[in-house]
Design an enzyme around this catalytic site. Structure first.
Site, PDB file in Angstrom:
ATOM      1  N   HIS A 264      -1.667   3.319  11.267  1.00 26.24           N
ATOM      2  CA  HIS A 264      -1.727   2.004  11.916  1.00 26.24           C
ATOM      3  C   HIS A 264      -2.388   0.961  11.027  1.00 26.24           C
ATOM      4  O   HIS A 264      -1.856  -0.128  10.823  1.00 26.24           O
ATOM      5  CB  HIS A 264      -2.504   2.179  13.228  1.00 26.24           C
ATOM      6  CG  HIS A 264      -2.579   0.972  14.091  1.00 26.24           C
ATOM      7  ND1 HIS A 264      -1.474   0.374  14.643  1.00 26.24           N
ATOM      8  CD2 HIS A 264      -3.661   0.265  14.546  1.00 26.24           C
ATOM      9  CE1 HIS A 264      -1.846  -0.657  15.385  1.00 26.24           C
ATOM     10  NE2 HIS A 264      -3.169  -0.748  15.340  1.00 26.24           N
ATOM     11  N   PHE A 265      -3.551   1.308  10.485  1.00 22.48           N
ATOM     12  CA  PHE A 265      -4.310   0.369   9.652  1.00 22.48           C
ATOM     13  C   PHE A 265      -3.893   0.521   8.187  1.00 22.48           C
ATOM     14  O   PHE A 265      -4.660   1.002   7.341  1.00 22.48           O
ATOM     15  CB  PHE A 265      -5.812   0.600   9.820  1.00 22.48           C
ATOM     16  CG  PHE A 265      -6.357   0.153  11.142  1.00 22.48           C
ATOM     17  CD1 PHE A 265      -6.675  -1.173  11.376  1.00 22.48           C
ATOM     18  CD2 PHE A 265      -6.539   1.057  12.177  1.00 22.48           C
ATOM     19  CE1 PHE A 265      -7.177  -1.592  12.602  1.00 22.48           C
ATOM     20  CE2 PHE A 265      -7.039   0.655  13.412  1.00 22.48           C
ATOM     21  CZ  PHE A 265      -7.353  -0.673  13.624  1.00 22.48           C
TER      22      PHE A 265
END
Length: 284
Positions: A264-265
């Protein structure tokens, strides 16, 4: 060396903290973060682009070092986040800019783009969703809260605000978790520990249903205005799936879509690759 300045802007009485770097006479890129972080998530990206672009990274209302007024004084909704950030761009004098949208920054930035299509020069979406195809089963507990906004369903979402959950969001899908700096996680947790910050986040989880309801409007904006768009996606994201990136081509046939082997990051592990992709994309 990149000179990054740390400023606050008075947005009609609402204090917005922001990072700024680069020459203001060069093309501007507005960087919009997501949950549960702040403009700090762009700490590695900004120095890689500041020689070519003017970069502005505000902390969204209620996040980071921006104001966190009480829920009695401010309604924490995505319409309100977009309204404040839209006005922020006017207060600091941004007339035209590209937007980098991630997670919560996506529905915030896309509201601004719909309101001012003439001002948004391009869109970089890094795991910033605008299609139902992109929503994973990880949204099921939140969707349950949308359908039945009971206290029990609200309280069940508190586990998403714990250290274990935040760390999992950073580390899931990452080949080498030793590449993830613990500082970002610790800072996110620090901000979440402020009085009422947890309730603010639960309010926004409930209001996220308004973003899904706006997906058809976002898509109509894409079809009508055909903004230049780069979708660069951590393909192992547990919340926003690769089909959400691929769906942009349905409305934007010329969209540039790329996948990274991370979660996600994506900036935590692939800032260099993302910076190179952005530079090449915007230079066109």
């Amino acid at each position: 060396m990149t000179n990054i300045t740390y400023r606050t802007a008075d947005v009609d009485g609402f204090e917005i903290f922001y990072r700024e770097a680069g020459d203001p006479t060069k093309p501007t890129l507005l960087l919009l973060h997501g949950f549960p972080t702040s403009g700090h998530m762009f700490r590695d990206l900004i120095p890689l682009l500041a020689d070519r672009f003017h970069l502005v990274a505000p902390d969204l209302p209620g996040f980071g070092r921006s104001a966190l007024p009480s829920r009695d004084a401010f309604t924490y909704s995505f319409d309100q986040l977009a309204k404040v950030i839209d006005r922020f761009t006017e207060v600091i004098g941004l007339e035209r800019f590209a937007i980098y949208i991630f997670d919560y920054g996506a529905p915030t930035g896309l509201r601004i783009a719909m309101a001012h299509p003439e001002r948004v020069t391009a869109i970089i979406t890094q795991n910033g969703n605008a299609y139902v195809e992109g929503l994973s089963d990880g949204w099921n507990p939140i969707e349950r809260y949308w359908r039945e906004p009971t206290d029990a369903n609200r309280q069940a979402l508190r586990k998403m605000l714990t250290e274990h959950s935040i760390r999992w969001q950073y580390e899931h899908g990452v080949a080498d978790v030793m590449a993830i700096s613990p500082d970002g996680i610790a800072l996110d947790l620090h901000y979440l520990e402020r009085p009422e910050a947890d309730e603010v986040q639960l309010d926004l989880m409930l209001d996220y249903a308004s973003n899904v309801a706006l997906y058809p409007a976002f898509q109509a904006y894409f079809r009508e205005h055909q903004p230049k768009l780069l979708a660069i996606w951590g393909k192992n994201d547990p919340f926003f799936l690769p089909p959400g990136a691929e769906a942009y081509r349905r409305d934007l046939p010329n969209a540039d879509i790329r996948f990274l082997d991370t979660g996600h990051f994506a900036l935590e592990t692939h800032a260099g690759e993302i910076a190179a992709a952005i530079a090449g994309f915007l230079d066109k």
